[in-house]
Design a protein around this motif. Structure first.
Motif, PDB file in Angstrom:
ATOM      1  N   ARG A   1      24.831 -31.154   0.433  1.00  0.00           N
ATOM      2  CA  ARG A   1      23.472 -31.229   0.711  1.00  0.00           C
ATOM      3  C   ARG A   1      22.536 -30.226  -0.044  1.00  0.00           C
ATOM      4  O   ARG A   1      21.477 -30.294  -0.077  1.00  0.00           O
ATOM      5  N   ASP A   2      23.196 -29.091  -0.214  1.00  0.00           N
ATOM      6  CA  ASP A   2      22.598 -27.889  -0.900  1.00  0.00           C
ATOM      7  C   ASP A   2      21.920 -28.542  -2.302  1.00  0.00           C
ATOM      8  O   ASP A   2      20.619 -28.283  -2.708  1.00  0.00           O
TER       9      ASP A   2
ATOM     10  N   PHE B   1      17.709 -30.985  -6.090  1.00  0.00           N
ATOM     11  CA  PHE B   1      17.339 -31.852  -7.067  1.00  0.00           C
ATOM     12  C   PHE B   1      16.193 -32.731  -6.304  1.00  0.00           C
ATOM     13  O   PHE B   1      15.192 -33.337  -7.152  1.00  0.00           O
ATOM     14  N   ILE B   2      16.052 -33.017  -5.017  1.00  0.00           N
ATOM     15  CA  ILE B   2      15.223 -33.713  -4.348  1.00  0.00           C
ATOM     16  C   ILE B   2      13.962 -33.109  -4.228  1.00  0.00           C
ATOM     17  O   ILE B   2      12.877 -33.791  -4.706  1.00  0.00           O
TER      18      ILE B   2
ATOM     19  N   LYS C   1      28.452 -36.079  -5.183  1.00  0.00           N
ATOM     20  CA  LYS C   1      29.192 -37.249  -5.397  1.00  0.00           C
ATOM     21  C   LYS C   1      28.240 -38.286  -6.216  1.00  0.00           C
ATOM     22  O   LYS C   1      26.980 -38.167  -6.348  1.00  0.00           O
ATOM     23  N   PRO C   2      28.891 -38.942  -7.212  1.00  0.00           N
ATOM     24  CA  PRO C   2      28.171 -39.917  -8.005  1.00  0.00           C
ATOM     25  C   PRO C   2      27.612 -41.065  -7.127  1.00  0.00           C
ATOM     26  O   PRO C   2      27.684 -42.317  -7.612  1.00  0.00           O
ATOM     27  N   ASP C   3      26.809 -40.755  -6.081  1.00  0.00           N
ATOM     28  CA  ASP C   3      26.355 -41.785  -5.189  1.00  0.00           C
ATOM     29  C   ASP C   3      24.972 -42.568  -5.777  1.00  0.00           C
ATOM     30  O   ASP C   3      24.352 -42.063  -6.640  1.00  0.00           O
ATOM     31  N   TYR C   4      24.517 -43.514  -4.958  1.00  0.00           N
ATOM     32  CA  TYR C   4      23.331 -44.012  -5.287  1.00  0.00           C
ATOM     33  C   TYR C   4      21.971 -43.029  -5.544  1.00  0.00           C
ATOM     34  O   TYR C   4      21.348 -43.154  -6.610  1.00  0.00           O
ATOM     35  N   GLN C   5      21.892 -42.218  -4.554  1.00  0.00           N
ATOM     36  CA  GLN C   5      20.566 -41.547  -4.505  1.00  0.00           C
ATOM     37  C   GLN C   5      20.808 -40.509  -5.710  1.00  0.00           C
ATOM     38  O   GLN C   5      19.849 -40.277  -6.540  1.00  0.00           O
ATOM     39  N   THR C   6      22.101 -40.033  -6.075  1.00  0.00           N
ATOM     40  CA  THR C   6      22.167 -39.238  -7.186  1.00  0.00           C
ATOM     41  C   THR C   6      21.773 -39.705  -8.580  1.00  0.00           C
ATOM     42  O   THR C   6      21.155 -39.129  -9.230  1.00  0.00           O
ATOM     43  N   GLN C   7      22.503 -40.898  -8.686  1.00  0.00           N
ATOM     44  CA  GLN C   7      22.479 -41.409 -10.033  1.00  0.00           C
ATOM     45  C   GLN C   7      21.108 -42.037 -10.295  1.00  0.00           C
ATOM     46  O   GLN C   7      20.530 -42.122 -11.389  1.00  0.00           O
TER      47      GLN C   7
END
Length: 402
Positions: free
Chosen positions: A289-290, A295-296, A322-328
Motif C-alpha cells: 500500500r505504501d 505511484f498513485i 503485485k503485478p495486478d491490474y491497477q499497477t500494470q
C-alpha cells in the motif's frame, strides 16, 4: 487506559480503611506506614466530602474472609482454582451486601471486591452491577470512589454504551474536578471512538498541553487529536499537528504517512509526494500500500510519468508490489505519456486480461493500430468485445480494418 485488574490489586484492610473498634487481623505494619506517609490526594479539588462512615464490627470477620479469599484467588496459577476463588469471593461479598448489620462502608468494600472478581471471570454485566453498588453506597474515600466511577465509565464505553458511559464520565469530572492529563485523554479517546470529533478536541488538547509525566502516551494522544481535527473539518489545525509530529519523529512511519495523507486530503499532492518520496529514500516504504500510495500520487500529478515508472518498477523488483491490474495500468499509461510506446504496449498486454471489462483491451488495440500492428490490434479488439464494452463501435472498426 485499562481497568485495574485483580492481578495487580492485592487488598488489605490497611488499604481499604480502618474499622470502628479496631480489626483483629489488621496489618499493623502497613497501618503504621500509612500513618507516617499520608496517602496521596488524587482529587484535591473534589466537591465531594470524604465520608466518615466506618465498618461494623459484626461484619468484620466476614470482610476479612472475603479479602483473604480474593487475594488467594489472585495468587493462584491454576486458572480453574482462580476462577473458583473469584466465585467464592463473590458469594462472600453477596453475603455482606445482604447482611442486616452491614454499613454502607462494608457494602461498598464488598461490592468493590466483587466487581474485580467478576471482571476476572469475564462477567462484565456482574462487574458493572457491583461497581454501581459500590459507588451508590457513597462510603469510600475520594481516591477509591472516583476510581470506581472511572472504571464504571470505561466498562460502559468499552461495550459501546455511550449513553450511560458518557453520563458516568461527566459525573466523574463534575464531582472529582479532575484535571489529570490521563483522565482528559481517556475522555478524548472515547469521544473519538464515538465519532464525536469536535468534542474530542478540547480534552485531548488540554491533556497534551498539561502532561508532565513521561509515562503519559502523549504521542498517541496527539495522533488522535490530529484525526479529530481532520474529521471535524479543521484541516489547518490537523496539518499543524501532523507536521509537528513528522518533524519530531522523522523515522516514524506512521507520523510520516499521516502527514502525507493529510496533504493529499487537502489537495496538496506535491507536498504529499515529497513526504512519500523521502520515506522511499530512507526505506520506510515497506508495504504494498505504501508503494501504491506513492505511484498513485504521482499519477495524479502532471508531468510525473517518469516517477510513476520508477516507483512501480522498484516496487515490483522488491516484490512489494503485485503485478495486478491497477499497477500494470498505471505503468502502461506512464510509459505511453512519456512516449515509451513498446513498454506501454507490454504493460497494457499484462493489464488487459485482469480488467473487469474490455476497456483496457480497447486501449491496447488503439495503440497497436497507431503503431501499425494491425493484426495484433484486431486480436485485442476482439478480446475487448468478448470482455464487454458499453460502446463497441470502435472495436468493430478496428476489426473491420483491411
Amino acid at each position: 487506559m485499562k481497568l485495574l485488574t485483580p492481578k495487580t490489586t492485592l487488598l488489605s484492610l490497611a488499604l481499604l480503611g480502618a474499622f470502628a473498634g479496631g480489626v483483629a487481623s489488621f496489618d499493623a505494619d502497613a497501618a503504621r506506614r500509612s500513618e507516617t506517609k499520608k496517602e496521596e490526594v488524587l482529587y484535591p479539588d473534589a466537591t465531594r466530602e470524604e465520608p466518615k462512615v466506618k465498618g461494623s464490627p459484626k461484619v468484620q470477620t466476614k470482610l476479612n474472609k472475603l479479602i483473604e479469599t480474593y487475594n488467594k484467588a489472585i495468587e493462584q496459577d491454576d486458572d480453574a482454582k482462580a476462577k473458583e476463588g473469584y466465585t467464592n469471593a463473590r458469594a462472600l461479598a453477596d453475603e455482606i451486601l445482604a447482611h442486616a448489620s452491614a454499613t454502607e462502608y462494608d457494602k461498598a468494600v464488598a461490592a468493590q471486591i466483587a466487581s474485580q472478581a467478576a471482571m476476572s471471570t469475564d462477567d462484565e454485566a456482574g462487574a458493572e452491577a457491583y461497581l454501581k453498588q459500590a459507588i451508590d453506597a457513597n462510603a469510600l474515600g475520594n481516591n477509591q470512589h472516583f476510581q470506581l466511577q472511572l472504571q464504571l465509565a470505561q466498562l460502559q464505553l468499552q461495550k459501546d454504551d455511550y449513553t450511560n458511559g458518557f453520563v458516568t464520565l461527566e459525573k466523574y469530572f463534575t464531582e472529582s474536578k479532575s484535571k489529570r492529563p490521563a483522565d482528559l485523554a481517556f475522555k478524548g479517546q472515547y469521544l473519538y471512538q464515538a465519532e464525536r470529533y469536535a468534542d474530542c478536541v478540547p480534552p485531548l488538547k488540554q491533556a497534551i498541553d498539561t502532561s508532565t509525566n513521561p509515562e503519559d502516551k502523549v504521542d498517541n494522544w496527539t495522533q488522535i487529536l490530529m484525526v479529530c481535527y481532520q474529521e471535524s473539518g479543521q484541516t489547518a489545525e490537523a496539518l499543524k499537528v501532523a507536521e509537528a509530529l513528522a518533524t519530531k519523529s522523522p523515522n516514524d512511519k506512521r507520523a510520516q504517512m499521516n502527514l502525507a495523507t493529510i496533504y493529499l486530503n487537502s489537495e496538496q499532492e506535491a507536498k504529499a509526494a515529497s513526504v512519500l518520496e523521502k520515506m522511499r529514500s530512507t526505506g520506510l516504504l515497506t508495504e504494498e500500500r505504501d508503494y501504491k500510495q506513492l505511484f498513485i500520487t504521482y499519477a495524479n500529478m502532471d508531468g510525473k510519468e517518469k516517477e510513476v515508472i520508477s516507483v512501480v518498477n522498484e516496487g515490483l523488483q522488491k516484490g512489494l508490489l503485485k503485478p495486478d491490474y491497477q499497477t500494470q495500468l498505471a505503468l502502461a499509461q506512464a510509459y505511453y505519456y512519456s512516449e515509451q510506446i513498446p513498454q506501454a504496449i507490454e504493460a497494457w498486454q499484462k493489464a488487459a486480461p485482469l480488467g473487469t471489462n474490455g476497456d483496457t483491451y480497447l486501449n491496447l488495440a488503439r495503440v497497436l493500430w497507431q503503431e501499425g500492428r494491425i493484426p495484433e490490434a484486431k486480436v485485442a479488439a476482439r478480446a475487448a468485445l468478448d470482455k464487454g464494452l458499453k460502446k463497441p463501435e470502435d472495436a468493430k472498426k478496428i476489426i473491420a480494418l483491411p
